[in-house]
Design an enzyme around this catalytic site. Structure first.
Site, short mmCIF file in Angstrom:
data_model
loop_
_atom_site.label_atom_id
_atom_site.label_comp_id
_atom_site.label_asym_id
_atom_site.label_seq_id
_atom_site.Cartn_x
_atom_site.Cartn_y
_atom_site.Cartn_z
N HIS A 115 -23.64 -21.69 26.01
CA HIS A 115 -22.43 -22.06 26.75
C HIS A 115 -22.81 -22.14 28.22
CE1 HIS A 115 -18.39 -21.93 28.37
NE2 HIS A 115 -17.88 -22.00 27.16
N ARG B 93 -12.58 -25.12 33.58
CA ARG B 93 -12.84 -26.52 33.93
C ARG B 93 -11.71 -27.43 33.44
NH1 ARG B 93 -18.05 -26.99 31.03
NH2 ARG B 93 -17.69 -24.83 30.41
#
Ligand SMILES: Cc1cc2nc3c(=O)[nH]c(=O)nc-3n(C[C@H](O)[C@H](O)[C@H](O)COP(=O)(O)OP(=O)(O)OC[C@H]3O[C@@H](n4cnc5c(N)ncnc54)[C@H](O)[C@@H]3O)c2cc1C
Ligand code: SF4
Ligand code: SF4
Ligand code: FES
Lengths: 602, 246
Positions: free
Chosen positions: A235, A255
């Site tokens: 990740h 995000r």
């Protein structure tokens, strides 16, 4: 050797989302169901999931449909996914999410009162049903609370050490109570493995102590095949500072809500490299990217929301080339949105409450006013038990697998949010088909000698004359995997890793445990080593053999995709002499209808 | 390197004693890190529970310097390190070993509370409509990570051991989450009054103070439930109506 015996029709190993959903469904199938887990109920990894559950509900953008979700999943997985699983997943996920609501889950809402969905990497439209950034908690609690009223027998804090087979068919499992150290035998006609992932094979990981690949290795030893083990998801955004929090996840939701990645020069480096298959869907300027996160349907997504494999590699590049942050990562900034919206501080706290607390409490950072420092962390394994797409049965009759420990749906890279939906869709299928299998088949006889030998192996670390500290072995294994089979891979390094693993195997055979069998974490750690060694070897062997780069697997010595590998999955199984046998399994050809769906969505 | 001493409870069942361990510490460390270090180097059989190491799973509850807290969210720089840091198990539950206690009672209690029962779907496709404002309140309760720290601190359980009569703050929060769920149609008020002992809570607020999820247990969950119970059972008009309708 003394042990209690319990009998069930279907036995589920693992009480994360997949195991709970499977147990609920098997129980609905009218058979007697036992559920086993290593931790307390409700503490499985699933509880940590943050961002959301991917399902094409089309509540936020009505252009979404199962077809778009299917195409996104295949593109994200670079087309080595099991297309049938990807299809079932995309078609069934919406119903599974609505079902959670009917069982009491409370998702965030749209302005017209429906389930709200958020943007996530690789998903074309806002698709993730969520509850702030604690979606996993909502999901596991809903399933757990629903499940306990369905007559499941739950055996908590119990570790399975062997899946038993008779005449090549699953016959039950054997293991020990963590609390008292006592052995128990569970006989059943069908066994479902839902044991989650293996992030603990790496030093920097978002996974808990439970993620030691038990189900992968138990299935392998029982004769099943593992596929896609080279595909590990790193990740892109884990915490990196202070050292004690290294690896803890920072949800992609940051995000999705408008957070941006910058290097130390302040540059949005994600704009520098946009992979060809995504060019049409990706914004080429900051303004458009921002509009996308705010729901502007004419805008394309910002490059921060490209797939995880790509974002992780870009971060790696920035750091390597000297443009990283002070502690060896990059900056993730959500606080900048205050230049765009009013009450940004409250907005961030409402949308990302646990991220706010996590940074405030663990890193003394206020994310509403300053950027976070982030870097890649080992997060998820795409590889796992080879199963039939519709039934989730492995190649061993009566042995099923679902959730992260099964493989197929994700191909070379998983899209965020596709795991929670996978747990629901395939957990349900596994439960349903295991119940059918149990109704059609008697419980197999259990081989007493196999039980005795499993018990002996489990007690071996207590024998005298052993000298190795199991924690030290685990540490050395994690270090080797991190260094030698990590984000960027090289032939020589992986060969070296295989050598190290051989040495570690010998050391693990000498692992010593002090004290007695009651709640002894040293003993538990010693027994986990066997699983970690098996899955690590599988990862290294498959990664060595796949001489190309695809999704979560990146070879510096073969940086491009190769046609030769576009149509196969790597598979391992245990050969008669106990060594690991590697094979290439051809991917069946995709039916024309599905091919067309992909074409339409290009 | 800086060091600190941890005075850790080592016990088997009811017997045990504190033992001191001195270990290196690095910036940012939390108590759970220190326990792990001790485990890896000095006491491989030191028992503790943990999973997420990020305050999300509620496994690592303990009493640190006498206060019920999550080990993974307690930073060392918030503790005085010139003296030993005491780490002991939750004292309101039967001890098993070292920092691990038997919390199974909590799982049994939960089963006794009437499960969620939704009203009929609002839309023909079988779905419901709820406004965000209406779910905010239950979402607060649903943040609960079942760490049982509130149960540990509640005097009704800790000092008076009324486990048979009283479900404790965690399950009052749970009952509140169900009662205030916009879709729920079951009635738990009789149960709360007669079986779950809501009356034993005298609103000391200790539970709210220790909740790592910052759920305002007393004000938002318990008091409104108490009010509903009062309305239903002690309101003279309602009481009369009940007499007539039964
Ligand atoms: C921090 C974090 C955030 C995430 N966020 C998201 C997200 O937003 N969306 C998304 O889709 N995915 C997310 N993921 C991934 C997702 O959470 C996991 O892939 C998923 O929860 C795995 O579920 P599972 O049911 O397969 O297994 P798990 O939830 O890992 O459960 C495994 C179960 O198996 C049991 N078990 C294991 N071995 C044994 C054994 N030997 N004997 C007995 N029991 C055993 C364990 O005790 C446990 O009960 C996230 C992951 C992490 C770490
Ligand atoms: S407020 Fe009630 S439930 Fe909470 S600690 Fe006090 S008595 Fe217990
Ligand atoms: S209400 Fe708070 S203190 Fe109590 S169990 Fe839940 S999270 Fe823990
Ligand atoms: S380890 Fe999960 S709350 Fe502390």
């Amino acid at each position: 050797m003394t042990y209690e015996t319990h009998e069930y029709d279907v036995l589920v190993v693992g009480a994360g989302g997949a195991g709970l959903r499977a147990a609920i469904e098997a129980s609905a199938g009218g058979v007697k169901v036992g559920l086993i887990c290593k931790s307390l109920l409700g503490k499985a990894h699933t509880v940590m999931a943050e961002g959301g559950i991917a399902a094409a509900l089309a509540n936020v953008d009505d252009r979404d449909s199962w077809k778009v979700h299917f195409a996104d999943t295949m593109r994200g997985g670079q087309y080595v996914n099991n297309w049938r699983m990807a299809e079932l997943h995309a078609r069934e996920a919406p119903d599974r999410v609505r079902e959670l609501e009917a069982w009491g889950a409370v998702f965030d809402r749209t302005s017209d009162g429906r389930i709200l969905q958020r943007n996530f990497g690789g998903h074309r439209y806002p698709r993730l049903a969520h509850v702030g950034d604690r979606t996993g908690l909502e999901m596991i609690r809903t399933l757990q609370d629903h499940g306990v009223h369905r007559g499941l027998d739950v055996h908590m804090e119990f570790t399975v050490v062997a899946v038993l087979t008779t005449d090549g068919r699953a016959a039950g499992v054997f293991g020990y109570e963590r609390e008292r150290g006592r052995f128990k035998l569970f006989r059943s006609a069908a066994v479902i493995l839902a044991t989650g992932g293996l992030g603990r094979a790496y030093r920097i990981t978002s996974n808990s102590w439970e993620g030691t690949g038990d189900g992968h290795s138990l299935a392998y030893r029982a004769g099943a095949q593992l596929i896609d083990m080279e595909f590990i998801q790193f990740h892109p955004t884990g915490m990196i500072w202070p050292p004690s929090v290294q690896g803890i996840l920072v949800t992609e939701g940051v995000r999705g809500e408008g957070g941006v990645l910058r290097n130390k020069e302040g540059r949005r480096f994600m704009f520098d490299e946009i992979p060809e298959p995504y060019r049409n869907q990706t914004a080429d300027n900051e303004e458009e990217g921002w509009r996308y996160t705010q729901g502007d349907k004419t805008a394309r997504r910002p490059p921060e929301l490209l797939t995880r494999d790509h974002v992780a590699r870009c971060i790696n590049r920035e750091v390597k080339e000297g443009r990283g942050s002070p502690h060896g990562g990059v900056f993730l900034d959500i606080s900048w949105i205050k230049t765009r919206i009013q009450n940004a501080e409250d907005h961030i706290k409402r949308k990302l409450p646990s991220m706010y607390h996590q940074f405030k409490q663990l890193a003394d950072i206020d994310i509403t006013s300053e950027p976070m420092e982030v870097g890649p962390t080992t997060h998820y394994v795409m590889g796992g038990v080879l199963v039939d797409a519709d039934t989730q049965m492995s190649t061993v009759p009566g042995l099923f697998a679902a959730g992260e420990c099964a493989a197929g749906i994700n191909g070379a890279n998983r899209l965020g949010g596709n795991s929670l939906s996978d747990l629901l869709v395939f957990g349900k299928r596994a439960g349903e088909h295991a119940a059918i299998f149990a109704r059609e088949n008697q419980r197999g006889a259990v081989d007493g000698a196999a039980v005795e030998s499993a018990a002996r192996d489990a007690l071996a670390p207590f024998e005298s004359g052993r000298t190795e500290n199991p924690y030290a072995i685990q540490h050395d294994l994690q270090d080797a995997m991190q260094r030698l089979v990590g984000i960027v891979r090289l032939e020589d390094e992986m060969r070296e890793a295989l050598g190290v693993l051989e040495i570690l195997k010998r050391r693990a055979a000498m692992a010593a445990v002090h004290g007695h069998r009651e709640y002894n974490p040293g003993w538990h750690t010693a027994l986990d080593l066997g699983h970690l060694l098996t899955v690590s070897e599988a990862i290294a062997r498959c990664a060595l053999e796949r001489k190309e780069s695809r999704g979560g697997h990146f070879r510096e010595d073969h940086p491009e995709k190769a046609a030769e590998f576009a149509t196969i999955n790597m598979a391992v199984r245990q050969s008669a002499d106990g060594t690991m046998e590697l094979r290439r399994l051809p991917i069946p050809e995709m039916p024309a209808e599905l091919r067309q769906v992909i074409e339409e969505q290009k | 390197m800086q060091q600190a001493t941890f005075r850790v409870w080592r016990g088997e069942g009811k017997t045990g004693q504190f033992r001191d361990y001195t270990t290196d510490i690095v910036p940012g460390m939390v108590v759970l890190d220190a326990i792990h270090r001790i485990q890896a180097t000095q006491a491989t059989d030191l028992a503790c529970r943990w999973n997420c190491k990020a305050g999300k799973c509620g496994s690592c509850s303990a009493e640190i310097n006498g206060k019920p807290r999550l080990m993974c969210m307690t930073r060392l720089n918030q503790l005085p390190l010139d003296q030993p840091v005491t780490v002991e198990p939750m004292r309101a539950f039967p001890p098993i070993r070292d920092l691990v206690t038997d919390v199974s009672w909590n799982f049994e209690v939960k089963k006794k509370i009437k499960p969620f029962q939704p009203r009929r779907p609002d839309a023909p496709d079988g779905t419901w409509r709820m406004a965000q404002a209406d779910v905010d309140r239950v979402q607060e309760f649903r943040k609960c990570i079942e760490c049982f720290l509130c149960q540990d601190v509640c005097h009704v359980l800790r000092e008076h051991a009324m486990h048979e009569q009283f479900i404790g703050p965690r399950f009052l929060v749970y009952a509140a989450a169900l009662e205030m769920h916009p879709l729920d149609s079951a009635d738990r008020l009789t149960g709360l009054k007669d079986d779950h002992g809501i009356g034993y809570c005298n609103i000391t607020g200790c539970c709210t103070k220790v909740c790592p999820e910052h759920i305002t247990i007393t004000e938002n969950a318990i008091i409104p439930l108490k009010e509903r119970v009062v309305d239903q059972f002690y309101d003279p008009v309602r009481k009369l109506l009940r007499v007539f309708s039964s």
